[in-house]
Design a protein around this motif. Structure first.
Motif, PDB file in Angstrom:
ATOM      1  N   SER A 181       0.821  -1.224   0.000  1.00  0.00           N
ATOM      2  CA  SER A 181       0.000   0.000   0.000  1.00  0.00           C
ATOM      3  C   SER A 181       0.847   1.263   0.000  1.00  0.00           C
ATOM      4  N   ASN A 182       2.136   1.099   0.093  1.00  0.00           N
ATOM      5  CA  ASN A 182       2.984   2.297   0.151  1.00  0.00           C
ATOM      6  C   ASN A 182       2.912   3.116  -1.134  1.00  0.00           C
ATOM      7  N   LEU A 183       2.775   2.442  -2.246  1.00  0.00           N
ATOM      8  CA  LEU A 183       2.719   3.175  -3.515  1.00  0.00           C
ATOM      9  C   LEU A 183       1.462   4.033  -3.587  1.00  0.00           C
ATOM     10  N   ARG A 184       0.347   3.484  -3.099  1.00  0.00           N
ATOM     11  CA  ARG A 184      -0.892   4.256  -3.114  1.00  0.00           C
ATOM     12  C   ARG A 184      -0.739   5.509  -2.227  1.00  0.00           C
ATOM     13  N   GLU A 185      -0.115   5.298  -1.082  1.00  0.00           N
ATOM     14  CA  GLU A 185       0.091   6.433  -0.178  1.00  0.00           C
ATOM     15  C   GLU A 185       1.053   7.438  -0.790  1.00  0.00           C
ATOM     16  N   LEU A 186       2.045   6.904  -1.439  1.00  0.00           N
ATOM     17  CA  LEU A 186       3.040   7.788  -2.064  1.00  0.00           C
ATOM     18  C   LEU A 186       2.401   8.644  -3.152  1.00  0.00           C
ATOM     19  N   LEU A 187       1.563   8.028  -3.963  1.00  0.00           N
ATOM     20  CA  LEU A 187       0.901   8.772  -5.034  1.00  0.00           C
ATOM     21  C   LEU A 187      -0.050   9.819  -4.445  1.00  0.00           C
ATOM     22  N   ARG A 188      -0.707   9.443  -3.343  1.00  0.00           N
ATOM     23  CA  ARG A 188      -1.606  10.412  -2.711  1.00  0.00           C
ATOM     24  C   ARG A 188      -0.820  11.657  -2.284  1.00  0.00           C
ATOM     25  N   ALA A 189       0.344  11.408  -1.741  1.00  0.00           N
ATOM     26  CA  ALA A 189       1.173  12.541  -1.305  1.00  0.00           C
ATOM     27  C   ALA A 189       1.654  13.370  -2.500  1.00  0.00           C
ATOM     28  N   LEU A 190       1.972  12.699  -3.560  1.00  0.00           N
ATOM     29  CA  LEU A 190       2.483  13.414  -4.744  1.00  0.00           C
ATOM     30  C   LEU A 190       1.379  14.204  -5.454  1.00  0.00           C
ATOM     31  N   ARG A 191       0.173  13.708  -5.418  1.00  0.00           N
ATOM     32  CA  ARG A 191      -0.936  14.417  -6.079  1.00  0.00           C
ATOM     33  C   ARG A 191      -1.082  15.841  -5.542  1.00  0.00           C
ATOM     34  N   SER A 192      -0.779  16.012  -4.283  1.00  0.00           N
ATOM     35  CA  SER A 192      -0.936  17.345  -3.712  1.00  0.00           C
ATOM     36  C   SER A 192       0.210  18.273  -4.109  1.00  0.00           C
ATOM     37  N   ARG A 193       1.286  17.725  -4.599  1.00  0.00           N
ATOM     38  CA  ARG A 193       2.443  18.548  -4.926  1.00  0.00           C
ATOM     39  C   ARG A 193       2.594  18.790  -6.427  1.00  0.00           C
ATOM     40  N   PHE A 194       2.110  17.871  -7.234  1.00  0.00           N
ATOM     41  CA  PHE A 194       2.296  17.991  -8.697  1.00  0.00           C
ATOM     42  C   PHE A 194       0.951  17.988  -9.398  1.00  0.00           C
ATOM     43  N   ARG A 195       0.863  18.866 -10.381  1.00  0.00           N
ATOM     44  CA  ARG A 195      -0.382  18.928 -11.142  1.00  0.00           C
ATOM     45  C   ARG A 195      -0.534  17.686 -12.029  1.00  0.00           C
ATOM     46  N   TYR A 196       0.605  17.253 -12.607  1.00  0.00           N
ATOM     47  CA  TYR A 196       0.559  16.072 -13.473  1.00  0.00           C
ATOM     48  C   TYR A 196       1.646  15.095 -13.047  1.00  0.00           C
ATOM     49  N   ILE A 197       1.258  13.848 -12.958  1.00  0.00           N
ATOM     50  CA  ILE A 197       2.208  12.784 -12.616  1.00  0.00           C
ATOM     51  C   ILE A 197       2.149  11.740 -13.726  1.00  0.00           C
ATOM     52  N   LEU A 198       3.269  11.534 -14.345  1.00  0.00           N
ATOM     53  CA  LEU A 198       3.341  10.530 -15.428  1.00  0.00           C
ATOM     54  C   LEU A 198       4.084   9.313 -14.912  1.00  0.00           C
ATOM     55  N   LEU A 199       3.484   8.161 -15.079  1.00  0.00           N
ATOM     56  CA  LEU A 199       4.086   6.921 -14.597  1.00  0.00           C
ATOM     57  C   LEU A 199       4.504   6.069 -15.794  1.00  0.00           C
ATOM     58  N   ASP A 200       5.786   5.942 -15.965  1.00  0.00           N
ATOM     59  CA  ASP A 200       6.329   5.111 -17.046  1.00  0.00           C
ATOM     60  C   ASP A 200       6.230   3.654 -16.599  1.00  0.00           C
ATOM     61  N   MET A 201       5.262   2.951 -17.166  1.00  0.00           N
ATOM     62  CA  MET A 201       4.940   1.603 -16.678  1.00  0.00           C
ATOM     63  C   MET A 201       5.663   0.527 -17.483  1.00  0.00           C
ATOM     64  N   PRO A 202       5.793  -0.662 -16.899  1.00  0.00           N
ATOM     65  CA  PRO A 202       6.333  -1.777 -17.690  1.00  0.00           C
ATOM     66  C   PRO A 202       5.279  -2.278 -18.684  1.00  0.00           C
ATOM     67  N   ALA A 203       5.708  -3.151 -19.562  1.00  0.00           N
ATOM     68  CA  ALA A 203       4.804  -3.687 -20.589  1.00  0.00           C
ATOM     69  C   ALA A 203       3.665  -4.464 -19.940  1.00  0.00           C
ATOM     70  N   ILE A 204       2.448  -4.162 -20.383  1.00  0.00           N
ATOM     71  CA  ILE A 204       1.272  -4.696 -19.705  1.00  0.00           C
ATOM     72  C   ILE A 204       1.123  -6.207 -19.888  1.00  0.00           C
TER      73      ILE A 204
END
Lengths: 257, 339
Positions: free
Chosen positions: A163-186
């Protein structure tokens, strides 16, 4: 000019080194200045990426997105390149902060591509070994920040799964207008499916002529149409002359050059 | 679909054009291999019907057949006979080195006999050797003339014997008629005989008999003289119904190959090549099921946000360019070391 052409610079470095992957391509200011100044193709590419950024800012038929995943069906379709270019285009608007996160934890390349020091990254943050502030690094472009993957994770599924990633993204949403996640191949990495659940929308990068239509359709199905914002056709090139393609084109659309 | 076909064509243009080039070259090579240097020699012969003998070699032909057509038919029939071809072959010096079978085959192949007018007959032979072409035409004429004259002489001999016998009979008949008339005149009164106003039916009948016998005798005699004339001509080889007007000549230059013969096979090769190229093109289209064009991406049912063109493609250098670069680099290194 130099900072605004990171994307182009990586492409040029890739050309110069002759490597298909961005990995190992060293971007130097001299290299960028020497090649970009005489290559109008990158100017045109810049326009395309700005248009893509505008599309992401105002997605048709869906709510505004803040966390965008950049994904592909299989490896090597250019998702990192597109993610970097899109991040650059968004940052160049100058009205909001943009964060690019390297989500491919098993085989990170971004730090090397962008000539960043291989220090703390997303893996270390998720393991709570490093503070988030230490992982966020400034990019060569103003308004753009980076979180590289850090040390390669041997078990990316469990790393992403907590769950740390979810919490991390929540924290980042408040600091950055746009967050781009370069994901691995689906279709190749199981953790990509879990990352899809955490983002607001996904852009599927399709390398022209690389994978079959069935594979791409499988990728679309794996992402899910509710999350999929659209596809970016990458490395599109028609071998036919432009003027002939324009004549043949039934809808009169300008063909890919 | 049309854009995909166009794209595939230009992407694999060399592979697609390859069958066309290969088959066109094969057509050109086949056309060139078929071209041989050939020479043609011909002779023109004047022919006419002869009223002298009822039968001739092969008869006189029908009423609707010209003399030239009739003679051409006869010669063509003779050329179908192995014995006649062997006879011709023996007369050609240029065929002396060949066995009889090859000689006969050489005579038949390339020979054409055809009427080129009502009375003009043409004999033509095409051969790789100009002397052989001339020799075969002349040999056909000679062999046919010999056969023709031999037949004429044979028929003349038969006709002479026949008409001699009839002429003898006609002479006897004439003598008898004259004798009967003379005897009857001896029984008549000279005054009556001298008076033209007096008519004697029996006398008139006898006179008619004499005149008819004389006419028959003269006619037979004339025919016999004609037969003698024709036999003499045949013996001297100067039969009037078969006269060589333009003798066979030695061709100085080879035949010019018609354009149609030159281009036929290349055209066939090109057509087959186009067909093969089209098959290759559509096979490549069918085999490539990847997404290449924006229109194909749209068929996924999701929006196409952007189309990023391929940039910075490394251009393939040709080996001469690489060689020049190598030479330049080596020269610079050498100059540097020298300095």
């Amino acid at each position: 000019m130099l900072k605004e052409t990171v994307f182009a610079a990586t492409g040029v470095a890739r050309r110069v080194t002759g490597r298909k992957s961005l990995s190992g391509a060293v971007v130097t200011p001299d290299l960028v200045r020497a090649v970009i100044s005489r290559n109008p193709e990158f100017q045109r590419l810049d326009g395309i990426l700005v248009g893509l950024a505008e599309t992401c800012l105002n997605p048709a038929g869906r709510d505004a997105v803040q966390v965008i995943g950049i994904c592909s069906a299989v490896k090597g379709e250019g998702k990192t390149t597109v993610a970097l270019g899109l991040a650059t285009a968004l940052a160049r608007r100058g009205d909001s902060e943009v964060l690019l996160i390297e989500g491919d934890l098993a085989s990170p390349t971004m730090a090397e591509d962008l000539n960043q020091n291989q220090t703390a990254g997303l893996v270390e943050c998720l393991r709570l070994e490093e503070a988030l502030e230490d992982a966020i690094k400034p990019a060569p472009i103003q308004h753009l920040s980076l979180i590289t993957a850090g040390q390669a994770s041997e078990d990316p599924i469990s790393t992403v799964g907590n769950s740390n990633l979810r919490e991390l993204l929540r924290a980042l949403r408040s600091r950055f207008r746009y967050i781009l996640l370069d994901m691995p191949a689906i279709l190749e990495r199981e953790e990509a499916g879990r990352l899809v659940e955490l983002v607001d929308g996904v852009i599927l990068v399709v390398a022209a002529g690389k994978v079959s239509k069935e594979v791409t359709e499988s990728g679309v199905a794996a992402i899910g149409r509710d999350k999929l914002m659209g596809v970016v056709l990458n490395r599109a090139r028609t071998a036919a002359p432009v003027w002939l393609s324009r004549i043949i084109s039934s809808d009169g659309a300008t063909p890919v050059s | 679909m049309s854009q995909r076909v166009l794209d595939v064509f230009f992407r694999h243009k060399f592979l697609i054009v390859l069958p066309l080039v290969i088959l066109a070259l094969v057509g050109v090579a086949a056309s060139l291999s078929r071209q041989t240097t050939e020479y043609a020699s011909s002779a023109n012969i004047w022919t006419q019907r002869t009223p002298l003998l009822a039968s001739r070699l092969g008869g006189q032909g029908g009423a609707f057949t010209t003399p030239a057509a009739h003679q051409a038919t006869v010669i063509n029939d003779l050329l179908r006979l192995q014995s006649f071809r062997l006879t011709v072959g023996e007369k050609v010096d240029a065929l002396a080195g060949l066995d009889p079978g090859s000689q006969a085959q050489a005579v038949r192949e390339g020979t054409a006999v055809f009427p080129s007018g009502v009375s003009v007959l043409t004999i033509r032979h095409v051969d790789e050797d100009p002397a052989r072409a001339q020799g075969i035409v002349q040999a056909i004429i000679d062999a046919y003339s010999e056969t023709f004259n031999r037949t004429v002489i044979s028929e003349a001999d038969t006709a002479e014997a026949f008409y001699d016998e009839r002429l003898d009979a006609a002479g006897v008949e004439l003598d008898a008629a004259e004798r009967a008339l003379f005897d009857y005149q001896g029984t008549l009164d000279p005054i009556v005989l001298a008076d033209p106003a007096v008519s004697d039916p029996e006398l008139a009948a006898l006179q008619d008999d004499v005149r008819r016998a004389e006419r028959d005798y003269d006619e037979l005699l004339g025919r016999l003289q004609d037969i003698h004339l024709q036999r003499d001509q045949a013996l001297k080889g100067r039969d009037l119904s078969f006269q060589v007007m333009d003798p066979a000549y030695l061709p100085a230059s080879p035949l010019v190959t018609p354009i149609s013969d030159l281009v036929a096979l290349p055209i066939v090769g090109v057509l087959l090549g186009i067909s093969a190229s089209v098959v290759v093109l559509f096979a490549l289209v069918r085999m490539d099921d990847s997404i290449r064009l924006p229109a194909e991406a749209r068929r996924l049912g999701v929006p196409v946000l952007a189309v990023v063109p391929e940039l910075g493609r490394r251009r393939q250098r040709s080996w001469p360019q690489d060689f020049v670069r190598l030479v330049v680099a080596a020269s610079r290194g050498l100059l540097g070391n020298v300095r």
